[in-house]
Design a protein around this motif. Structure first.
Motif, short mmCIF file in Angstrom:
data_model
loop_
_atom_site.label_atom_id
_atom_site.label_comp_id
_atom_site.label_asym_id
_atom_site.label_seq_id
_atom_site.Cartn_x
_atom_site.Cartn_y
_atom_site.Cartn_z
N MET A 19 0.85 -1.21 0.00
CA MET A 19 0.00 0.00 0.00
C MET A 19 0.88 1.25 0.00
SD MET A 19 -3.17 -0.67 2.55
CE MET A 19 -4.65 -1.49 1.99
N GLU A 20 1.91 1.23 0.83
CA GLU A 20 2.83 2.36 0.90
C GLU A 20 3.55 2.55 -0.44
OE1 GLU A 20 5.32 1.52 4.26
OE2 GLU A 20 3.71 1.95 5.69
N MET A 21 3.99 1.43 -1.03
CA MET A 21 4.67 1.51 -2.33
C MET A 21 3.75 2.10 -3.39
SD MET A 21 6.10 -1.59 -4.74
CE MET A 21 7.48 -2.09 -3.73
N ARG A 22 2.52 1.65 -3.40
CA ARG A 22 1.54 2.12 -4.40
C ARG A 22 1.24 3.60 -4.22
NH1 ARG A 22 -3.88 -1.20 -4.21
NH2 ARG A 22 -3.99 -0.13 -2.23
N GLU A 23 1.09 4.04 -2.98
CA GLU A 23 0.74 5.43 -2.70
C GLU A 23 1.90 6.40 -2.97
OE1 GLU A 23 -0.67 5.35 1.31
OE2 GLU A 23 -2.43 4.16 0.77
N LEU A 24 3.10 5.98 -2.68
CA LEU A 24 4.25 6.87 -2.82
C LEU A 24 4.80 6.94 -4.24
CD1 LEU A 24 6.21 5.97 0.44
CD2 LEU A 24 4.84 8.01 -0.01
N ASN A 25 4.63 5.90 -4.99
CA ASN A 25 5.28 5.82 -6.30
C ASN A 25 4.31 5.46 -7.41
OD1 ASN A 25 7.93 6.19 -5.18
ND2 ASN A 25 7.77 4.12 -4.39
N SER A 26 3.21 6.12 -7.50
CA SER A 26 2.22 5.78 -8.52
C SER A 26 2.48 6.60 -9.78
CB SER A 26 0.82 6.08 -8.00
OG SER A 26 -0.14 5.65 -8.91
N PRO A 27 2.52 6.04 -10.97
CA PRO A 27 2.47 4.60 -11.27
C PRO A 27 3.81 3.95 -10.94
CG PRO A 27 2.78 5.80 -13.30
CD PRO A 27 2.63 6.83 -12.19
N ASN A 28 3.77 2.67 -10.62
CA ASN A 28 4.96 1.98 -10.17
C ASN A 28 5.08 0.62 -10.84
OD1 ASN A 28 6.87 0.50 -8.67
ND2 ASN A 28 6.44 1.69 -6.84
N SER A 29 6.05 0.48 -11.71
CA SER A 29 6.21 -0.77 -12.44
C SER A 29 6.64 -1.92 -11.53
CB SER A 29 7.19 -0.60 -13.59
OG SER A 29 8.46 -0.23 -13.11
N LEU A 30 7.38 -1.62 -10.44
CA LEU A 30 7.76 -2.68 -9.51
C LEU A 30 6.53 -3.24 -8.80
CD1 LEU A 30 11.01 -1.24 -7.91
CD2 LEU A 30 10.81 -3.05 -9.61
N TYR A 31 5.63 -2.36 -8.43
CA TYR A 31 4.38 -2.79 -7.80
C TYR A 31 3.59 -3.66 -8.78
CZ TYR A 31 -0.34 -2.53 -5.88
OH TYR A 31 -1.58 -2.85 -5.41
N GLU A 32 3.45 -3.18 -10.00
CA GLU A 32 2.70 -3.92 -11.02
C GLU A 32 3.30 -5.31 -11.24
OE1 GLU A 32 -0.08 -2.84 -12.77
OE2 GLU A 32 -0.10 -1.06 -11.52
N GLU A 33 4.59 -5.37 -11.37
CA GLU A 33 5.27 -6.66 -11.57
C GLU A 33 5.02 -7.59 -10.40
OE1 GLU A 33 9.66 -8.55 -12.56
OE2 GLU A 33 9.48 -6.40 -12.23
N ALA A 34 5.13 -7.07 -9.19
CA ALA A 34 4.89 -7.89 -7.99
C ALA A 34 3.46 -8.43 -7.97
CB ALA A 34 5.19 -7.09 -6.73
#
Length: 95
Positions: A19-34
Motif C-alpha cells: 500500500m505504501e509503495m503504491r501510494e508513494l510511487n504511482s504509477p509503479n512498475s515494480l508494484y505492477e510486476e509484484a
C-alpha cells in the motif's frame, strides 16, 4: 509450510508495505510486476525467474513456505484481486 498465523501476519505486513509503495510511487512498475507475480503464485505458479544465474524462481527464492492462499490474501487485501486474477492463466478458487 508456514503455520496459518505466521503467514496471515506476513500477509498483513506485505499488504501494508505494498500500500505504501503504491501510494508513494504511482504509477509503479515494480508494484505492477509484484502483483502479476502474486497472481501467478496464487494460482500455484512460481512467480517467474529471479533473473539469477542459478535459474531460481521468485517463489522458491523468497516464498518457499507460503501457500497459494497467502498470495490470494495479499491481492485481496490490496483490492487487486479482480484486476490481476481475471488475466491470470487459470481461474482461482476462493479458499
Amino acid at each position: 509450510m508456514m503455520d496459518r498465523i505466521s503467514w496471515e501476519n506476513e500477509a498483513s505486513r506485505m499488504i501494508k508495505s505494498y500500500m505504501e509503495m503504491r501510494e508513494l510511487n504511482s504509477p509503479n512498475s515494480l508494484y505492477e510486476e509484484a502483483m502479476w507475480q502474486y497472481a501467478e503464485m496464487a494460482n500455484g505458479g512460481d512467480g517467474g525467474p529471479t533473473g539469477s544465474s542459478d535459474g531460481g524462481t521468485i517463489r522458491s527464492e523468497y516464498y518457499t513456505n507460503h501457500p497459494d492462499e497467502f498470495f490470494f490474501m495479499v491481492l485481496s487485501g490490496l483490492g487487486e484481486f479482480e484486476r490481476y486474477m481475471k488475466c491470470a492463466a487459470a481461474p482461482i478458487g476462493i479458499p
